[in-house]
Design an enzyme around this catalytic site. Structure first.
Site, PDB file in Angstrom:
ATOM      1  N   ASP A 159       0.929  -1.165   0.042  1.00 36.57           N
ATOM      2  CA  ASP A 159      -0.177   0.090   0.033  1.00 36.57           C
ATOM      3  C   ASP A 159       0.977   1.263   0.108  1.00 36.57           C
ATOM      4  OD1 ASP A 159      -2.438  -1.420   0.538  1.00 36.57           O
ATOM      5  OD2 ASP A 159      -1.590  -2.013   2.282  1.00 36.57           O
ATOM      6  N   HIS A 187      -5.006  -3.355   5.971  1.00 34.34           N
ATOM      7  CA  HIS A 187      -4.558  -3.610   4.655  1.00 34.34           C
ATOM      8  C   HIS A 187      -5.900  -3.938   4.002  1.00 34.34           C
ATOM      9  CE1 HIS A 187      -3.055  -4.883   0.676  1.00 34.34           C
ATOM     10  NE2 HIS A 187      -3.470  -5.985   0.810  1.00 34.34           N
TER      11      HIS A 187
END
Length: 338
Positions: A159, A187
């Site tokens: 990410d 996440h």
């Protein structure tokens, strides 16, 4: 060369591992002079495919690869390992609810936690990649009580890389010219990619991201949602989860955990919360900005200003993680005090 370290990778016959194993074996993760013994774990029906992967690794003739051991037994895979990268999980597919994914995977990570507790080195470094990664890491930790809790992490580096790439493209600079982007929380689509403390190096100057981009509406809107939904966008396009970029995130996470972060830089890691940091409740694997020392120890970066906008985003992702944790404990009937 030093003595080989032992590195376990689960889901080793899968697509993420196929993009990852070569990087580990050639020294990109643990160093250019560090030999490795790789133990590769997958389920019994995948052993034929895994044997083919082993053949390819051997055929690469990599000098740092001391041995490769394929297995479908977690206790064989984790015996005396220095590092364990838990990639294997039931994959997220288009239209699948996150709760369904959690229920399917927590039992896998319970079994692997027990095996790590029984046979791995007590200083083993465990990175959980299989989704939902944060809560799977928490479950793994719960069932490996003899291993220090700080030795379990979840990957949010993918990410961070996604966010960094978006800023770099917007500013027309290389990705390594963007530093200190933070991923807070889970996440998942609730994660908060935060650039308030990040800088862009451009034309010989370090500029705050907001000054470099000069588009506050984009930074608080489309930028955030693009990063949050990037995994789903890849699935919609490929009909498969991210693989190449996930492998790169693993490499970056483990390399920094093993060798340490650069001076003045920090990285995003899902680590156990202590209940006293940035208002995040206790007993969650939450992504924080971290600095890592050369001895593999890390510290959450403290003292960063959290404005009202950021506070709202942190609270949303913490709430989701709390719900995931409670659902996981219910699925497994785990005592929250374990």
């Amino acid at each position: 060369m030093s003595e080989p370290i032992r590195v376990a990778v689960t889901g080793a016959a899968g697509q993420i591992a196929y993009s990852l194993l070569y990087s580990i074996a050639r020294g990109e993760v643990f160093g250019p002079t560090q030999p490795v013994v790789m133990t590769l774990l997958d389920i019994a029906p995948m052993m034929g495919v895994l044997n083919g992967v082993v053949m390819e690794l051997m055929d690469c003739a990599l000098p740092l690869l001391s041995n490769v051991i394929p297995t479908d037994d977690p206790e064989v895979a984790f015996a005396n390992v220095d590092a364990a990268i838990l990639v294997g999980a039931m994959p997220r597919r288009e239209g699948m609810e996150r709760k369904d994914l959690l229920k399917a995977n927590v039992k896998i990570f319970m079994v692997q936690g027990k095996a790590l507790d029984k046979v791995a080195k007590k200083n083993v470094k465990v990175l959980v990649v299989g989704n939902p990664a944060n809560t799977n890491a928490l479950i793994t930790k719960k069932f490996a009580p003899s291993i220090p809790k700080e030795n379990f992490t979840a990957m949010t580096r993918l990410d961070q890389n996604r966010a960094q790439a978006q800023i770099a493209a917007r500013c027309a600079v290389p990705c390594n010219s963007v530093r200190n982007v933070i991923i807070w929380g889970n996440h998942s689509s609730t994660q908060f990619p935060d650039v308030r403390h990040a800088v862009v190096s451009k034309d010989g100057k370090d500029l705050p991201v907001y000054d470099a981009v000069k588009d506050d509406a984009w930074l608080k809107g489309d930028f955030i949602t693009t990063v949050q939904k990037r995994g789903a966008a890849v699935i919609a396009a490929r009909k498969l989860s991210s693989a190449m970029s996930a492998a790169k995130g693993i490499v970056d996470h483990m390399k920094d955990w093993w060798a340490g972060t650069k001076e003045g830089e920090y990285v995003s890691m899902g680590v156990i919360s202590d209940g006293n940091t940035y208002g995040v409740g206790k007993d969650l694997i939450f992504s924080f900005p971290c600095k890592v020392a050369a001895d593999h120890s890390y510290q959450v970066v403290g003292g960063l200003d959290i404005d009202t906008f950021s506070r709202e985003k942190l609270d949303i992702t913490a709430k989701e993680l709390t719900e995931e944790r409670d659902d996981a404990y219910a699925f497994l009937e785990v005592d929250s005090n374990l």
